[in-house]
Write a protein that holds these residues in place. Structure first.
Motif, mmCIF file in Angstrom:
data_model
loop_
_atom_site.group_PDB
_atom_site.id
_atom_site.type_symbol
_atom_site.label_atom_id
_atom_site.label_comp_id
_atom_site.label_asym_id
_atom_site.label_seq_id
_atom_site.Cartn_x
_atom_site.Cartn_y
_atom_site.Cartn_z
ATOM 1 N N ARG A 1 -6.297 10.458 12.424
ATOM 2 C CA ARG A 1 -5.247 9.445 12.534
ATOM 3 C C ARG A 1 -4.789 8.973 11.152
ATOM 4 N NH1 ARG A 1 -7.586 4.263 12.003
ATOM 5 N NH2 ARG A 1 -9.825 4.183 12.386
ATOM 6 N N LEU A 2 -4.953 9.842 10.152
ATOM 7 C CA LEU A 2 -4.588 9.452 8.795
ATOM 8 C C LEU A 2 -3.106 9.647 8.514
ATOM 9 C CD1 LEU A 2 -5.231 8.538 5.931
ATOM 10 C CD2 LEU A 2 -5.971 10.873 5.414
ATOM 11 N N GLY A 3 -2.515 10.700 9.076
ATOM 12 C CA GLY A 3 -1.138 11.031 8.706
ATOM 13 C C GLY A 3 -1.110 11.738 7.368
ATOM 14 N N GLU A 4 -0.050 11.494 6.576
ATOM 15 C CA GLU A 4 0.150 12.095 5.254
ATOM 16 C C GLU A 4 0.460 13.590 5.313
ATOM 17 O OE1 GLU A 4 -3.159 9.224 2.965
ATOM 18 O OE2 GLU A 4 -3.280 11.411 2.779
ATOM 19 N N GLY A 5 0.203 14.234 6.460
ATOM 20 C CA GLY A 5 0.311 15.688 6.560
ATOM 21 C C GLY A 5 -1.053 16.356 6.606
ATOM 22 N N THR A 6 -2.122 15.556 6.719
ATOM 23 C CA THR A 6 -3.486 16.095 6.642
ATOM 24 C C THR A 6 -3.782 17.091 7.762
ATOM 25 O OG1 THR A 6 -4.203 14.030 7.693
ATOM 26 C CG2 THR A 6 -4.559 14.236 5.324
ATOM 27 N N VAL B 1 0.831 -1.215 0.000
ATOM 28 C CA VAL B 1 0.000 0.000 0.000
ATOM 29 C C VAL B 1 0.865 1.265 0.000
ATOM 30 C CG1 VAL B 1 -1.673 1.321 1.387
ATOM 31 C CG2 VAL B 1 -1.995 -1.139 1.029
ATOM 32 N N THR B 2 2.069 1.190 0.560
ATOM 33 C CA THR B 2 2.933 2.380 0.577
ATOM 34 C C THR B 2 3.170 2.900 -0.834
ATOM 35 O OG1 THR B 2 4.057 1.574 2.584
ATOM 36 C CG2 THR B 2 5.144 3.329 1.345
ATOM 37 N N ALA B 3 3.650 2.034 -1.719
ATOM 38 C CA ALA B 3 3.911 2.449 -3.105
ATOM 39 C C ALA B 3 2.622 2.853 -3.818
ATOM 40 C CB ALA B 3 4.604 1.321 -3.875
ATOM 41 N N GLN B 4 1.544 2.114 -3.568
ATOM 42 C CA GLN B 4 0.263 2.444 -4.203
ATOM 43 C C GLN B 4 -0.200 3.840 -3.802
ATOM 44 O OE1 GLN B 4 -2.093 -0.862 -2.835
ATOM 45 N NE2 GLN B 4 -1.059 -2.331 -4.190
ATOM 46 N N MET B 5 0.010 4.181 -2.522
ATOM 47 C CA MET B 5 -0.389 5.511 -2.048
ATOM 48 C C MET B 5 0.519 6.607 -2.596
ATOM 49 S SD MET B 5 -3.206 5.585 -0.456
ATOM 50 C CE MET B 5 -3.059 7.273 0.146
ATOM 51 N N VAL B 6 1.771 6.294 -2.842
ATOM 52 C CA VAL B 6 2.662 7.280 -3.474
ATOM 53 C C VAL B 6 2.088 7.677 -4.840
ATOM 54 C CG1 VAL B 6 4.928 7.609 -4.561
ATOM 55 C CG2 VAL B 6 4.774 6.660 -2.232
ATOM 56 N N PHE B 7 1.652 6.686 -5.614
ATOM 57 C CA PHE B 7 1.036 6.991 -6.912
ATOM 58 C C PHE B 7 -0.245 7.818 -6.725
ATOM 59 C CE2 PHE B 7 3.533 3.223 -8.363
ATOM 60 C CZ PHE B 7 4.219 3.848 -9.403
ATOM 61 N N ASN B 8 -1.000 7.507 -5.687
ATOM 62 C CA ASN B 8 -2.223 8.263 -5.394
ATOM 63 C C ASN B 8 -1.901 9.727 -5.075
ATOM 64 O OD1 ASN B 8 -4.993 8.612 -5.028
ATOM 65 N ND2 ASN B 8 -4.968 7.878 -2.919
ATOM 66 N N PHE B 9 -0.840 9.946 -4.290
ATOM 67 C CA PHE B 9 -0.402 11.322 -3.996
ATOM 68 C C PHE B 9 -0.062 12.061 -5.288
ATOM 69 C CE2 PHE B 9 1.620 9.560 0.158
ATOM 70 C CZ PHE B 9 0.407 9.652 0.832
ATOM 71 N N LEU B 10 0.681 11.377 -6.148
ATOM 72 C CA LEU B 10 1.141 12.011 -7.384
ATOM 73 C C LEU B 10 -0.015 12.324 -8.332
ATOM 74 C CD1 LEU B 10 4.344 9.854 -7.981
ATOM 75 C CD2 LEU B 10 4.241 12.193 -7.093
ATOM 76 N N ARG B 11 -1.089 11.522 -8.238
ATOM 77 C CA ARG B 11 -2.284 11.789 -9.057
ATOM 78 C C ARG B 11 -3.178 12.854 -8.428
ATOM 79 N NH1 ARG B 11 -2.197 5.972 -9.751
ATOM 80 N NH2 ARG B 11 -3.571 5.799 -7.933
ATOM 81 N N GLY B 12 -2.907 13.186 -7.176
ATOM 82 C CA GLY B 12 -3.709 14.215 -6.507
ATOM 83 C C GLY B 12 -4.973 13.697 -5.854
ATOM 84 N N GLY B 13 -5.041 12.358 -5.626
ATOM 85 C CA GLY B 13 -6.287 11.779 -5.141
ATOM 86 C C GLY B 13 -6.356 11.438 -3.665
ATOM 87 N N ALA B 14 -5.316 11.735 -2.892
ATOM 88 C CA ALA B 14 -5.296 11.352 -1.477
ATOM 89 C C ALA B 14 -5.833 12.474 -0.590
ATOM 90 C CB ALA B 14 -3.867 10.992 -1.063
ATOM 91 N N GLY B 15 -6.067 12.130 0.666
ATOM 92 C CA GLY B 15 -6.549 13.114 1.632
ATOM 93 C C GLY B 15 -5.650 14.328 1.709
ATOM 94 N N ILE B 16 -4.333 14.114 1.689
ATOM 95 C CA ILE B 16 -3.413 15.239 1.791
ATOM 96 C C ILE B 16 -3.520 16.154 0.582
ATOM 97 C CG2 ILE B 16 -1.444 13.926 0.867
ATOM 98 C CD1 ILE B 16 -1.494 16.964 3.299
ATOM 99 N N ASN B 17 -3.761 15.589 -0.589
ATOM 100 C CA ASN B 17 -3.907 16.425 -1.792
ATOM 101 C C ASN B 17 -5.112 17.359 -1.667
ATOM 102 O OD1 ASN B 17 -2.996 13.428 -3.028
ATOM 103 N ND2 ASN B 17 -1.754 15.162 -3.688
ATOM 104 N N VAL B 18 -6.214 16.810 -1.171
ATOM 105 C CA VAL B 18 -7.440 17.605 -1.024
ATOM 106 C C VAL B 18 -7.222 18.742 -0.022
ATOM 107 C CG1 VAL B 18 -9.855 17.546 -0.285
ATOM 108 C CG2 VAL B 18 -8.903 15.631 -1.592
ATOM 109 N N LEU B 19 -6.651 18.410 1.132
ATOM 110 C CA LEU B 19 -6.493 19.425 2.177
ATOM 111 C C LEU B 19 -5.370 20.408 1.862
ATOM 112 C CD1 LEU B 19 -7.205 17.245 5.327
ATOM 113 C CD2 LEU B 19 -8.695 18.940 4.241
ATOM 114 N N ALA B 20 -4.358 19.962 1.132
ATOM 115 C CA ALA B 20 -3.304 20.892 0.702
ATOM 116 C C ALA B 20 -3.860 21.884 -0.319
ATOM 117 C CB ALA B 20 -2.121 20.125 0.126
#
Length: 347
Positions: free
Chosen positions: A310-315, A78-97
């Motif tokens: 408790r998500l992390g990512e920087g949210t 899931v770590t690598a999968q979430m890295v791709f999600n960050f790069l696509r702009g689809g994660a929680g941190i992308n939305v809140l950033a």
């Protein structure tokens, strides 16, 4: 590398800030923490009228060998999968950033995956996953130092581009386990009191996690008086990189917004290297992870928010950026009594 010059913030700039804050068109102190935030920013930037120019959330990603012990609800892939999600702009941190007007910067410091050249990913891989801390050290001391240096390098690079407010974020399946170990050792706290349920593990897994952390500390014998030793023996690459971010921000006199439990474990290492970093940290929130509050209390930091995150990512840090910016806008844009022609209180 760890000889970065870090000075405590100066009282004279707090005095300048409070003089203006106490003359704004409001009862003194009526905007509470927003006023405290503004005063702290004036002191950090050493500028009577500071400006936040560009903001970035630095998200460091790494894998952890301790996932072999079954301490997480998710597989390490899931770590690598979430890295791709960050790069696509689809994660929680992308939305809140995006909400905060901040850029998300994704840095691979130790993911056990060959990304090759992926657009938008900063490759600073030190290891392909850490060692299993239940059986031996997470990193060599040299690799631990490299991780700290990466955090420093990234801040310097982005600061040179005009960024002057940073937030910390991370991604790494299993990383609450090394974070609990780091906090336990550096705050001299029993493992049970600083270990939570991470991504949402059940009772049996939680008990196993506590035992794994105890075993890791017993086997590796990290030296609490040497934060780099603790990082190398029971920490992880993203934790080290975040400690570098905190150290570098403090040395450059720019604020750093620290996210949740893992980010705070990184900040704790920086604090134990040089306690003066505390003056430059904004603790964004108090997470559900119980070790988080223990680490914040140890550093004497009070979180801005308490939202059961408790998500992390920087949210949490991205959310806190909006509050920090609001405090500065009050300071910069609100009229003084004289400017507004409003009579002051005579008491």
């Amino acid at each position: 590398m760890l000889n970065l010059e870090i000075q405590p913030v100066k009282k004279e700039f707090f005095d300048i800030a409070w003089k203006r804050l106490n003359n704004l068109t409001k009862p003194q102190g009526s905007l509470g923490k927003l006023e405290e935030i503004a005063a702290k920013l004036v002191a950090i930037y050493e500028n009577p009228m500071p400006e936040i120019k560009k903001k970035a959330v630095l998200v460091f990603a790494s894998d952890h060998g301790v996932t072999q012990e079954g301490v997480s609800a998710y597989p390490k892939e899931v770590t690598a999968q979430m890295v791709f999600n960050f790069l696509r702009g689809g994660a929680g941190i992308n939305v809140l950033a995006r909400h905060a007007g901040a850029e998300v910067v994704v840095v691979d410091v130790g993911v056990d995956y060959d990304f090759e050249k992926v657009n938008g990913l900063i490759s600073k891989k030190v290891v392909k996953g850490t060692g299993n801390i239940a059986k031996g050290p997470a990193l060599t001391r040299g690799d631990a130092m490299k991780c700290i240096e990466i955090g420093i390098e990234v801040v310097k690079e982005y600061h040179s581009k005009g960024y002057n407010l940073f937030a910390t974020g991370e991604m790494g399946i299993g990383n609450t386990t090394p974070s609990s170990a780091v906090v336990s050792v550096l705050t001299n706290s029993p493992v049970e009191e600083v270990t939570g349920r991470g991504t949402g593990i059940d009772e049996e897994t939680f008990k196993r996690k506590v035992e794994v952390i105890k075993r890791a500390i017993e086997i590796n014998k990290p030296d609490a008086s040497d934060p780099v030793d603790v990082l190398s023996k029971v920490g992880g690459p993203e934790i080290g990189a975040i400690s570098g971010v905190v150290l570098c921000c403090a040395s450059l006199r720019i604020p750093v917004v620290v996210d949740g439990f893992i980010s705070t474990a990184g900040a704790l290492i920086a604090y134990c290297i040089n306690p003066a970093v505390k003056d430059y940290i904004f603790a964004s929130h108090n997470s559900v992870e119980k070790g988080h509050k223990r680490a914040l209390d140890f550093m004497g930091l009070k979180p801005l928010l308490d939202l059961n995150l408790r998500l992390g990512e920087g949210t949490g840090a991205a959310l806190a950026m909006t509050i920090i910016e609001a405090g500065l806008k009050i300071y910069r844009e609100m009229a003084t009594f004289d400017e507004a022609g409003v009579s002051k209180s005579d008491k």
